[in-house]
Write a protein that holds these residues in place. Structure first.
Motif, mmCIF file in Angstrom:
data_model
loop_
_atom_site.group_PDB
_atom_site.id
_atom_site.type_symbol
_atom_site.label_atom_id
_atom_site.label_comp_id
_atom_site.label_asym_id
_atom_site.label_seq_id
_atom_site.Cartn_x
_atom_site.Cartn_y
_atom_site.Cartn_z
ATOM 1 N N GLU A 35 0.844 -1.198 0.000
ATOM 2 C CA GLU A 35 0.000 0.000 0.000
ATOM 3 C C GLU A 35 0.880 1.249 0.000
ATOM 4 O OE1 GLU A 35 -3.132 0.251 2.881
ATOM 5 O OE2 GLU A 35 -3.784 -1.804 2.497
ATOM 6 N N GLY A 36 0.544 2.193 -0.847
ATOM 7 C CA GLY A 36 1.289 3.441 -0.913
ATOM 8 C C GLY A 36 2.407 3.444 -1.939
ATOM 9 N N HIS A 37 2.526 2.400 -2.745
ATOM 10 C CA HIS A 37 3.547 2.313 -3.810
ATOM 11 C C HIS A 37 3.182 3.327 -4.895
ATOM 12 C CE1 HIS A 37 5.635 -0.662 -6.846
ATOM 13 N NE2 HIS A 37 6.014 0.595 -7.032
ATOM 14 N N VAL A 38 4.069 4.275 -5.097
ATOM 15 C CA VAL A 38 3.831 5.394 -6.023
ATOM 16 C C VAL A 38 4.863 5.376 -7.135
ATOM 17 C CG1 VAL A 38 3.830 7.932 -6.210
ATOM 18 C CG2 VAL A 38 2.770 6.821 -4.222
ATOM 19 N N LEU A 39 4.434 5.780 -8.325
ATOM 20 C CA LEU A 39 5.334 5.977 -9.460
ATOM 21 C C LEU A 39 5.461 7.473 -9.717
ATOM 22 C CD1 LEU A 39 3.927 3.295 -11.936
ATOM 23 C CD2 LEU A 39 5.823 3.064 -10.314
ATOM 24 N N VAL A 40 6.689 7.937 -9.884
ATOM 25 C CA VAL A 40 6.958 9.334 -10.228
ATOM 26 C C VAL A 40 7.524 9.325 -11.641
ATOM 27 C CG1 VAL A 40 8.167 11.430 -9.579
ATOM 28 C CG2 VAL A 40 7.390 9.851 -7.804
ATOM 29 N N ILE A 41 6.888 10.097 -12.522
ATOM 30 C CA ILE A 41 7.137 9.974 -13.956
ATOM 31 C C ILE A 41 7.342 11.361 -14.576
ATOM 32 C CG2 ILE A 41 6.156 9.096 -16.124
ATOM 33 C CD1 ILE A 41 4.130 7.538 -14.201
ATOM 34 N N PRO A 42 8.399 11.522 -15.376
ATOM 35 C CA PRO A 42 8.496 12.771 -16.131
ATOM 36 C C PRO A 42 7.483 12.733 -17.270
ATOM 37 C CG PRO A 42 10.294 11.323 -16.742
ATOM 38 C CD PRO A 42 9.536 10.632 -15.640
ATOM 39 N N LYS A 43 6.917 13.863 -17.589
ATOM 40 C CA LYS A 43 5.952 13.899 -18.691
ATOM 41 C C LYS A 43 6.639 13.708 -20.042
ATOM 42 C CE LYS A 43 2.344 16.359 -16.312
ATOM 43 N NZ LYS A 43 1.480 17.552 -16.282
ATOM 44 N N GLN A 44 7.886 14.080 -20.117
ATOM 45 C CA GLN A 44 8.665 13.852 -21.331
ATOM 46 C C GLN A 44 8.902 12.346 -21.458
ATOM 47 O OE1 GLN A 44 12.599 15.502 -21.066
ATOM 48 N NE2 GLN A 44 13.121 14.973 -23.160
ATOM 49 N N GLU A 45 8.501 11.762 -22.561
ATOM 50 C CA GLU A 45 8.646 10.322 -22.752
ATOM 51 C C GLU A 45 10.071 9.990 -23.192
ATOM 52 O OE1 GLU A 45 6.787 6.814 -25.513
ATOM 53 O OE2 GLU A 45 5.384 8.304 -24.714
ATOM 54 N N VAL A 46 10.839 9.471 -22.253
ATOM 55 C CA VAL A 46 12.220 9.044 -22.473
ATOM 56 C C VAL A 46 12.330 7.639 -21.901
ATOM 57 C CG1 VAL A 46 14.643 9.477 -21.837
ATOM 58 C CG2 VAL A 46 13.135 11.392 -22.369
ATOM 59 N N ASP A 47 12.998 6.743 -22.612
ATOM 60 C CA ASP A 47 13.072 5.340 -22.214
ATOM 61 C C ASP A 47 13.948 5.115 -20.981
ATOM 62 O OD1 ASP A 47 13.080 2.554 -22.123
ATOM 63 O OD2 ASP A 47 14.163 2.300 -23.994
ATOM 64 N N LYS A 48 15.166 5.637 -20.967
ATOM 65 C CA LYS A 48 16.139 5.334 -19.918
ATOM 66 C C LYS A 48 16.413 6.568 -19.065
ATOM 67 C CE LYS A 48 18.504 2.223 -23.082
ATOM 68 N NZ LYS A 48 19.752 2.052 -23.836
ATOM 69 N N ILE A 49 16.507 6.347 -17.758
ATOM 70 C CA ILE A 49 16.655 7.470 -16.832
ATOM 71 C C ILE A 49 17.914 8.293 -17.119
ATOM 72 C CG2 ILE A 49 17.805 6.157 -14.978
ATOM 73 C CD1 ILE A 49 15.935 7.930 -13.068
ATOM 74 N N PHE A 50 18.995 7.643 -17.495
ATOM 75 C CA PHE A 50 20.226 8.399 -17.724
ATOM 76 C C PHE A 50 20.304 8.988 -19.131
ATOM 77 C CE2 PHE A 50 21.365 5.636 -14.083
ATOM 78 C CZ PHE A 50 21.469 6.662 -13.153
ATOM 79 N N ASP A 51 19.195 8.853 -19.893
ATOM 80 C CA ASP A 51 19.059 9.595 -21.141
ATOM 81 C C ASP A 51 18.339 10.920 -20.926
ATOM 82 O OD1 ASP A 51 20.425 7.708 -22.608
ATOM 83 O OD2 ASP A 51 18.633 6.715 -23.393
ATOM 84 N N LEU A 52 17.803 11.124 -19.701
ATOM 85 C CA LEU A 52 17.232 12.433 -19.376
ATOM 86 C C LEU A 52 18.359 13.458 -19.303
ATOM 87 C CD1 LEU A 52 14.866 11.501 -16.394
ATOM 88 C CD2 LEU A 52 14.153 12.092 -18.715
ATOM 89 N N ASP A 53 18.067 14.694 -19.672
ATOM 90 C CA ASP A 53 19.077 15.725 -19.449
ATOM 91 C C ASP A 53 19.174 15.946 -17.934
ATOM 92 O OD1 ASP A 53 17.358 18.198 -18.638
ATOM 93 O OD2 ASP A 53 16.406 17.503 -20.497
ATOM 94 N N LYS A 54 20.291 16.502 -17.487
ATOM 95 C CA LYS A 54 20.544 16.630 -16.047
ATOM 96 C C LYS A 54 19.488 17.472 -15.334
ATOM 97 C CE LYS A 54 25.440 15.645 -15.766
ATOM 98 N NZ LYS A 54 26.732 16.093 -15.250
ATOM 99 N N GLU A 55 18.985 18.481 -15.991
ATOM 100 C CA GLU A 55 17.967 19.334 -15.369
ATOM 101 C C GLU A 55 16.673 18.550 -15.137
ATOM 102 O OE1 GLU A 55 15.375 23.303 -16.444
ATOM 103 O OE2 GLU A 55 17.380 23.117 -17.310
ATOM 104 N N THR A 56 16.244 17.766 -16.116
ATOM 105 C CA THR A 56 15.024 16.964 -15.966
ATOM 106 C C THR A 56 15.230 15.882 -14.921
ATOM 107 O OG1 THR A 56 14.442 17.422 -18.265
ATOM 108 C CG2 THR A 56 13.314 15.576 -17.213
#
Length: 130
Positions: A35-56
């Protein structure tokens, strides 16, 4: 093709929203480990977390921080665990999982079967702790 998270962000699929701003959204996991398991998601659709720019990436973690603090207030737990797996949906997402034992964050465990009323109550508890 849009990911399931993009469809949720666009309102095409319902969710139990915890918080949202112009760049990020936090929702209850539809198939929670606990209970309480949450997903936090950027609205920008990017596959891999380390492909996000540093600011995002930094913004995602800042957003997740506030959600984790709310989870700690709302859900009885020893701490909130963080996991980024990224294999099940090709859209970056951070799992925030209330932990009382190491087994609570084992993704091989059976998922909880919560009805819509239970999900709504959990979401409201977390939202009221923001």
């Amino acid at each position: 093709m849009a990911s399931i998270f993009t469809k949720i962000i666009n309102g095409e699929i319902p969710s139990y929203k915890i918080a949202e701003n112009d760049q990020y959204i936090a929702i209850l996991d539809a198939f929670p480990l606990v209970e309480g398991h949450v997903l936090v998601i950027p609205k920008q659709e990017v596959d891999k977390i380390f492909d996000l720019d540093k600011e995002t990436y930094s913004g995602l973690m800042d957003f997740a921080y506030d959600i984790a603090k709310a989870i700690e207030k709302a859900i009885p737990c020893l701490r909130v665990g963080v996991a980024v797996v990224g294999l099940e949906v090709p859209h970056v997402h951070v799992h925030l999982v209330p932990l009382n034992s190491m087994d609570d964050i084992n993704f091989k465990n059976p998922k909880l079967q919560l009805d819509s009323t239970q999900m709504y109550v959990i979401a409201e508890k977390i939202k009221s702790s923001l």
